[in-house]
Write a protein that holds these residues in place. Sequence first.
Motif, mmCIF file in Angstrom:
data_model
loop_
_atom_site.group_PDB
_atom_site.id
_atom_site.type_symbol
_atom_site.label_atom_id
_atom_site.label_comp_id
_atom_site.label_asym_id
_atom_site.label_seq_id
_atom_site.Cartn_x
_atom_site.Cartn_y
_atom_site.Cartn_z
ATOM 1 N N ASN A 128 -43.055 95.205 17.099
ATOM 2 C CA ASN A 128 -43.481 96.519 17.556
ATOM 3 C C ASN A 128 -43.882 96.508 19.014
ATOM 4 O O ASN A 128 -44.949 96.955 19.390
ATOM 5 N N SER A 129 -43.038 95.979 19.888
ATOM 6 C CA SER A 129 -43.318 96.040 21.317
ATOM 7 C C SER A 129 -42.738 97.322 21.881
ATOM 8 O O SER A 129 -41.673 97.755 21.495
ATOM 9 N N SER A 130 -43.485 97.937 22.815
ATOM 10 C CA SER A 130 -43.090 99.245 23.332
ATOM 11 C C SER A 130 -42.390 99.097 24.669
ATOM 12 O O SER A 130 -42.845 98.390 25.542
ATOM 13 N N THR A 131 -41.282 99.796 24.839
ATOM 14 C CA THR A 131 -40.622 99.842 26.140
ATOM 15 C C THR A 131 -40.795 101.210 26.779
ATOM 16 O O THR A 131 -40.375 101.425 27.900
ATOM 17 N N GLY A 132 -41.389 102.143 26.052
ATOM 18 C CA GLY A 132 -41.615 103.472 26.603
ATOM 19 C C GLY A 132 -43.075 103.660 26.937
ATOM 20 O O GLY A 132 -43.778 102.730 27.302
ATOM 21 N N ALA A 133 -43.545 104.890 26.800
ATOM 22 C CA ALA A 133 -44.936 105.171 27.113
ATOM 23 C C ALA A 133 -45.844 104.455 26.138
ATOM 24 O O ALA A 133 -45.534 104.348 24.959
ATOM 25 N N PRO A 134 -47.009 103.929 26.596
ATOM 26 C CA PRO A 134 -47.933 103.278 25.684
ATOM 27 C C PRO A 134 -48.313 104.203 24.558
ATOM 28 O O PRO A 134 -48.592 105.382 24.768
ATOM 29 N N GLY A 135 -48.372 103.660 23.351
ATOM 30 C CA GLY A 135 -48.797 104.464 22.220
ATOM 31 C C GLY A 135 -47.691 105.213 21.544
ATOM 32 O O GLY A 135 -47.941 106.021 20.654
ATOM 33 N N SER A 136 -46.432 104.963 21.913
ATOM 34 C CA SER A 136 -45.340 105.722 21.311
ATOM 35 C C SER A 136 -45.147 105.402 19.837
ATOM 36 O O SER A 136 -44.510 106.146 19.118
ATOM 37 N N ASN A 137 -45.788 104.317 19.386
ATOM 38 C CA ASN A 137 -45.690 103.966 17.968
ATOM 39 C C ASN A 137 -46.976 104.257 17.209
ATOM 40 O O ASN A 137 -47.135 103.867 16.071
ATOM 41 N N VAL A 138 -47.931 104.928 17.863
ATOM 42 C CA VAL A 138 -49.242 105.128 17.271
ATOM 43 C C VAL A 138 -49.173 105.809 15.919
ATOM 44 O O VAL A 138 -49.845 105.434 14.980
ATOM 45 N N SER A 139 -48.355 106.829 15.773
ATOM 46 C CA SER A 139 -48.363 107.618 14.543
ATOM 47 C C SER A 139 -47.450 107.065 13.470
ATOM 48 O O SER A 139 -47.334 107.652 12.409
ATOM 49 N N SER A 140 -46.845 105.891 13.707
ATOM 50 C CA SER A 140 -45.854 105.405 12.757
ATOM 51 C C SER A 140 -46.457 104.951 11.449
ATOM 52 O O SER A 140 -45.801 104.942 10.423
ATOM 53 N N THR A 141 -47.741 104.551 11.452
ATOM 54 C CA THR A 141 -48.326 104.062 10.218
ATOM 55 C C THR A 141 -48.780 105.195 9.296
ATOM 56 O O THR A 141 -48.822 105.028 8.089
ATOM 57 N N SER A 142 -49.141 106.319 9.851
ATOM 58 C CA SER A 142 -49.582 107.443 9.022
ATOM 59 C C SER A 142 -49.149 108.729 9.692
ATOM 60 O O SER A 142 -49.953 109.443 10.268
ATOM 61 N N PRO A 143 -47.859 109.032 9.660
ATOM 62 C CA PRO A 143 -47.332 110.149 10.441
ATOM 63 C C PRO A 143 -48.007 111.471 10.129
ATOM 64 O O PRO A 143 -48.073 111.889 8.991
ATOM 65 N N GLY A 144 -48.534 112.080 11.194
ATOM 66 C CA GLY A 144 -49.047 113.438 11.069
ATOM 67 C C GLY A 144 -50.433 113.574 10.505
ATOM 68 O O GLY A 144 -50.991 114.648 10.507
ATOM 69 N N THR A 145 -51.036 112.476 9.996
ATOM 70 C CA THR A 145 -52.320 112.606 9.326
ATOM 71 C C THR A 145 -53.381 113.193 10.254
ATOM 72 O O THR A 145 -54.012 114.187 9.944
ATOM 73 N N GLY A 146 -53.600 112.567 11.421
ATOM 74 C CA GLY A 146 -54.608 113.065 12.335
ATOM 75 C C GLY A 146 -54.269 114.433 12.871
ATOM 76 O O GLY A 146 -55.120 115.309 12.955
ATOM 77 N N ALA A 147 -53.008 114.648 13.238
ATOM 78 C CA ALA A 147 -52.589 115.930 13.789
ATOM 79 C C ALA A 147 -52.775 117.046 12.781
ATOM 80 O O ALA A 147 -53.218 118.144 13.128
ATOM 81 N N ASN A 148 -52.452 116.793 11.513
ATOM 82 C CA ASN A 148 -52.629 117.817 10.490
ATOM 83 C C ASN A 148 -54.097 118.181 10.315
ATOM 84 O O ASN A 148 -54.441 119.358 10.133
ATOM 85 N N ALA A 149 -54.964 117.176 10.369
ATOM 86 C CA ALA A 149 -56.395 117.443 10.233
ATOM 87 C C ALA A 149 -56.902 118.273 11.413
ATOM 88 O O ALA A 149 -57.708 119.187 11.223
ATOM 89 N N ILE A 150 -56.434 117.960 12.609
ATOM 90 C CA ILE A 150 -56.834 118.737 13.777
ATOM 91 C C ILE A 150 -56.322 120.163 13.673
ATOM 92 O O ILE A 150 -57.031 121.120 13.988
ATOM 93 N N ASP A 151 -55.094 120.321 13.229
ATOM 94 C CA ASP A 151 -54.545 121.669 13.037
ATOM 95 C C ASP A 151 -55.441 122.494 12.124
ATOM 96 O O ASP A 151 -55.699 123.677 12.381
ATOM 97 N N GLN A 152 -55.926 121.886 11.042
ATOM 98 C CA GLN A 152 -56.783 122.596 10.099
ATOM 99 C C GLN A 152 -58.132 122.935 10.725
ATOM 100 O O GLN A 152 -58.673 124.022 10.513
#
Length: 325
Positions: A40-64
């Motif tokens: 899981n080494s990144s060649t793009g912007a740092p953190g581009s793999n951040v949501s891969s372990t739990s896609p959308g979980t944090g964003a969905n909570a913020i949306d609510q």
Amino acid sequence: MLTRPCGRTPLPSTGATQRRARVAAVVALAALTATSCSGNSSTGAPGSNVSSTSPGTGANAIDQLVKAAEPAANSLLPSGSTAAAIRKKGTLVVGGSQTAALFSLLNPTTGEVDGFDAALSRLLAKYTIGKDSTKRVNVTTATREALLKNHSVDTVFATYTITPQREKQVAFAGPYYEDGLAIQVKKSTSGINGLSDLADKTVVTQSASTAATAVQKGAPTAKVQLFETNTECLQALRQGRADAYVLDQGVLAGNASTNSDVKVLADTFSQEPYGIGLPLDKPDFKKFVNDWLKKITADGTWAKVWEATVGTEVPGPAPTPPTIG
């Protein structure tokens, strides 16, 4: 590039001991993640793999949270006030970054900006305008003051440390989070354990940040190189063009959580209280935003934002926010 923010975040704290323990937990978690996902080494912007372990979980909570947030009563936006003008305009113009993992990071999958700062900006828009309506303007440490002074943005949410020098140019609501300067090195690096070890080393940091002065004071013979963004600094470190990267520990922890070849040293050597940047000539808006910060702290919204963002990376309950004002 203009995008609408949503949510993943920083590591809020009040005391140095509590903050260091929480950042250490992030760094330890990053190491565990790197062990189990060695590719899981990144060649793009740092953190581009951040949501891969739990896609959308944090964003969905913020949306609510944003959906449930109540707008400010009309009585809190009197005619002629800055907040009333923003409500009439219908959009909160927010200066922010797209490259700070855990704070304000562009998600390449969704095209949204995730992070603690991004989530708070959406909540302030809902409170001020009555709807989730923000327009993001990308800022750097070198452009924040100018954009506020010429009213290109209404606010700046960008890990913006409150300093006496900056308070002569812009106003700050808050603080809403406290961090400290720290050192990031490649995992293979040895012999750098603190600020004094940076003597004669090449050190990168962001231009117009407080870090450059701190390094020059603590290690006068260090060769300091300045870049505009976190991405550029991190790339210089990872590519071997620098021996160390000095910046706020939370930002560096975000880098370590998404790049398995770097690590953050545990100790910090400054206090960095973050504020929401505001135009200096709009004192009524500073009071409005401070009152909003006090409200979301008292009603538990601040803690819920933390839990939906940094709390998905760091175990334990949300810390107590800093005292505002």
